[in-house]
Motif scaffolding. Structure first.
Motif, PDB file in Angstrom:
ATOM      1  N   GLY A 151      10.075   3.236  -6.020  1.00  0.00           N
ATOM      2  CA  GLY A 151      11.216   3.944  -5.426  1.00  0.00           C
ATOM      3  C   GLY A 151      10.822   4.737  -4.192  1.00  0.00           C
ATOM      4  O   GLY A 151      11.517   4.723  -3.170  1.00  0.00           O
ATOM      5  N   GLU A 152       9.667   5.420  -4.267  1.00  0.00           N
ATOM      6  CA  GLU A 152       9.195   6.203  -3.116  1.00  0.00           C
ATOM      7  C   GLU A 152       8.870   5.286  -1.939  1.00  0.00           C
ATOM      8  O   GLU A 152       9.122   5.634  -0.782  1.00  0.00           O
ATOM      9  N   GLU A 153       8.311   4.122  -2.236  1.00  0.00           N
ATOM     10  CA  GLU A 153       7.985   3.181  -1.154  1.00  0.00           C
ATOM     11  C   GLU A 153       9.252   2.639  -0.513  1.00  0.00           C
ATOM     12  O   GLU A 153       9.338   2.526   0.710  1.00  0.00           O
ATOM     13  N   ILE A 154      10.238   2.297  -1.328  1.00  0.00           N
ATOM     14  CA  ILE A 154      11.504   1.792  -0.775  1.00  0.00           C
ATOM     15  C   ILE A 154      12.107   2.845   0.156  1.00  0.00           C
ATOM     16  O   ILE A 154      12.581   2.539   1.250  1.00  0.00           O
ATOM     17  N   ALA A 155      12.014   4.106  -0.269  1.00  0.00           N
ATOM     18  CA  ALA A 155      12.659   5.172   0.505  1.00  0.00           C
ATOM     19  C   ALA A 155      11.848   5.574   1.735  1.00  0.00           C
ATOM     20  O   ALA A 155      12.425   5.846   2.795  1.00  0.00           O
TER      21      ALA A 155
ATOM     22  N   LEU B 112       0.856  -1.186   0.000  1.00  0.00           N
ATOM     23  CA  LEU B 112       0.000   0.000   0.000  1.00  0.00           C
ATOM     24  C   LEU B 112       0.893   1.237   0.000  1.00  0.00           C
ATOM     25  O   LEU B 112       2.099   1.145   0.222  1.00  0.00           O
ATOM     26  N   ILE B 113       0.310   2.389  -0.239  1.00  0.00           N
ATOM     27  CA  ILE B 113       1.094   3.623  -0.195  1.00  0.00           C
ATOM     28  C   ILE B 113       1.450   3.895   1.267  1.00  0.00           C
ATOM     29  O   ILE B 113       0.563   4.094   2.104  1.00  0.00           O
ATOM     30  N   GLY B 114       2.719   3.817   1.589  1.00  0.00           N
ATOM     31  CA  GLY B 114       3.165   4.037   2.968  1.00  0.00           C
ATOM     32  C   GLY B 114       2.804   2.908   3.911  1.00  0.00           C
ATOM     33  O   GLY B 114       2.862   3.087   5.131  1.00  0.00           O
ATOM     34  N   GLY B 115       2.430   1.770   3.400  1.00  0.00           N
ATOM     35  CA  GLY B 115       2.056   0.658   4.280  1.00  0.00           C
ATOM     36  C   GLY B 115       2.091  -0.663   3.538  1.00  0.00           C
ATOM     37  O   GLY B 115       2.578  -0.758   2.400  1.00  0.00           O
ATOM     38  N   THR B 116       1.570  -1.691   4.195  1.00  0.00           N
ATOM     39  CA  THR B 116       1.421  -2.995   3.544  1.00  0.00           C
ATOM     40  C   THR B 116       0.063  -3.524   3.963  1.00  0.00           C
ATOM     41  O   THR B 116      -0.553  -3.012   4.894  1.00  0.00           O
TER      42      THR B 116
ATOM     43  N   LEU C  43       8.264  -7.396  -5.355  1.00  0.00           N
ATOM     44  CA  LEU C  43       7.783  -6.055  -5.707  1.00  0.00           C
ATOM     45  C   LEU C  43       8.883  -4.996  -5.622  1.00  0.00           C
ATOM     46  O   LEU C  43       9.017  -4.151  -6.507  1.00  0.00           O
ATOM     47  N   LEU C  44       9.690  -5.039  -4.571  1.00  0.00           N
ATOM     48  CA  LEU C  44      10.696  -3.985  -4.394  1.00  0.00           C
ATOM     49  C   LEU C  44      11.867  -4.145  -5.359  1.00  0.00           C
ATOM     50  O   LEU C  44      12.713  -3.253  -5.468  1.00  0.00           O
ATOM     51  N   LYS C  45      11.889  -5.274  -6.055  1.00  0.00           N
ATOM     52  CA  LYS C  45      12.949  -5.474  -7.053  1.00  0.00           C
ATOM     53  C   LYS C  45      12.533  -4.970  -8.441  1.00  0.00           C
ATOM     54  O   LYS C  45      13.315  -5.016  -9.381  1.00  0.00           O
ATOM     55  N   LEU C  46      11.283  -4.540  -8.538  1.00  0.00           N
ATOM     56  CA  LEU C  46      10.812  -4.003  -9.826  1.00  0.00           C
ATOM     57  C   LEU C  46      11.455  -2.636 -10.067  1.00  0.00           C
ATOM     58  O   LEU C  46      12.035  -2.031  -9.168  1.00  0.00           O
ATOM     59  N   ASP C  47      11.296  -2.133 -11.282  1.00  0.00           N
ATOM     60  CA  ASP C  47      11.816  -0.806 -11.649  1.00  0.00           C
ATOM     61  C   ASP C  47      11.310   0.242 -10.645  1.00  0.00           C
ATOM     62  O   ASP C  47      10.095   0.377 -10.451  1.00  0.00           O
TER      63      ASP C  47
END
Ligand code: FE2
Length: 346
Positions: A180-184, A131-135, A156-160
């Protein structure tokens, strides 16, 4: 890519399509929005080829089955789904072709065992996995925090990082984020140790979603919700306003039968003058003796106006073609100060 974002409170659903071929798919349709998906497709001249549920929803009512049926399109879910009425079961690595648009299936279990994500061009539909800012939570049926960790960090986090993230839920009105925003910035994703992640998910102490029993019952079985049954009944019966009924009672309309379908106690505590008592639970079996003339105009009433709608629909179904339901129930009738009688039937 054609793209429509349909929000129902915090529930997010999407219509994606290929303009060149007028093909589309609907992702995570919500029960109250069926007409909207059909209208969007009609407006743009699209044929919907697939209806996809990203997982078995526990917190809202999926329109997957009913929309797929209305369209003659297959309902698509992951093969781990236990819902019996899935038409096309897909697996990790499968691809759905929507004209020239390709929807790549990723199996991303954790929130539920049957959770999938769909990658389409510049975006990924993450269901309730990310989710945006969550899971998604992992404490509902078939949830598994370890599997969620593997789906997030392993897939998912390995995607572009530039891929836009469109989740199945978003409560703060944000349109999308990016991988990228979620990873960060996603706080849960900063817990990168698997055991610590599992422990964190186990300590969230979330309250149960409203309607979980009904959502799981209907989403797993393809059965109807109470609201759907009421809407279907309301679609086949006309209604009479309280003011209209009051006026007709005042005129001693001999053609009209007011049928109170509550239980005897409620009836005796206060009913519409001249109303006839026939509890909903006995309707079908007693209708022949109680209502011998199927050409009579019948208006059904109950406490809140819902059971009376079902009763009027049943009567229409049985051949009482002039059965209507009171628009409102006895609660509103009392509050409006319309006349009441107490006691048993005369
Ligand atoms: Fe969910």
């Amino acid at each position: 890519m054609l793209f429509e974002h349909v929000r129902t409170g915090g529930c997010q659903s999407y219509l994606v399509g290929c303009g060149d071929t007028c093909s589309a798919a609907v992702i995570d349709p919500e029960a109250s929005q069926v007409d909207r998906y059909l209208a969007l497709a009609a407006r743009d001249g699209l044929r919907i080829h697939y209806v996809v549920d990203t997982h078995t929803h526990a917190d809202h009512f999926s329109a997957g089955r009913s929309l797929a049926q209305a369209l003659g399109a297959p309902l698509v879910m992951h093969r781990a789904s236990t819902a019996p009425r899935v038409d096309m079961r897909v697996d990790d690595g499968d691809m759905l072709l929507v004209g020239k648009l390709k929807l790549q299936v990723l199996h991303t279990p954790g929130h539920t065992q049957d959770s999938l994500s769909l990658v389409a061009e510049d975006r990924v539909f993450t269901g309730d996995t990310l989710l945006i800012g969550g899971t998604g939570r992992t404490d509902l049926p078939t949830g598994d925090a370890g599997a969620l960790y593997d789906s997030l960090f392993g897939k998912l986090l390995k995607l572009d990082p530039a891929l836009k993230v469109f989740p199945a839920h978003e409560y703060k009105g944000r349109e999308h984020s990016t991988i990228g925003e979620e990873i960060a910035g996603n706080a849960r994703l900063q817990v990168k140790d698997r055991a610590a992640f599992i422990e964190m998910m186990g300590n969230l102490n979330l309250s149960m979603p409203a309607h979980i029993t009904e959502a799981l019952r209907t989403n797993l079985s393809g059965g109807r919700t109470v609201a759907q049954m009421l809407a279907e009944a309301a679609a086949v019966v006309p209604f009479m306003s309280m003011a209209q009924l009051n006026e007709r009672i005042g005129q001693h309309d001999a053609d009209l039968v007011v049928l109170d379908v509550r239980e005897r106690d409620a009836y005796q505590n206060g009913h519409i003058p001249g109303a006839h008592l026939l509890p909903r639970g006995q309707l079908e079996l007693r209708v022949n003796e109680e209502l011998p003339d199927p050409t009579r105009r019948i208006v059904t009433c109950c406490e809140l106006g819902r059971i009376s709608t079902l009763a009027a629909a049943t009567l229409r179904d049985m051949g009482f073609q002039r059965a209507v339901a009171l628009d409102g129930g006895m609660q509103s009738w009392r509050e409006a100060g319309y006349p009441l009688r107490q006691g048993a039937e005369p």
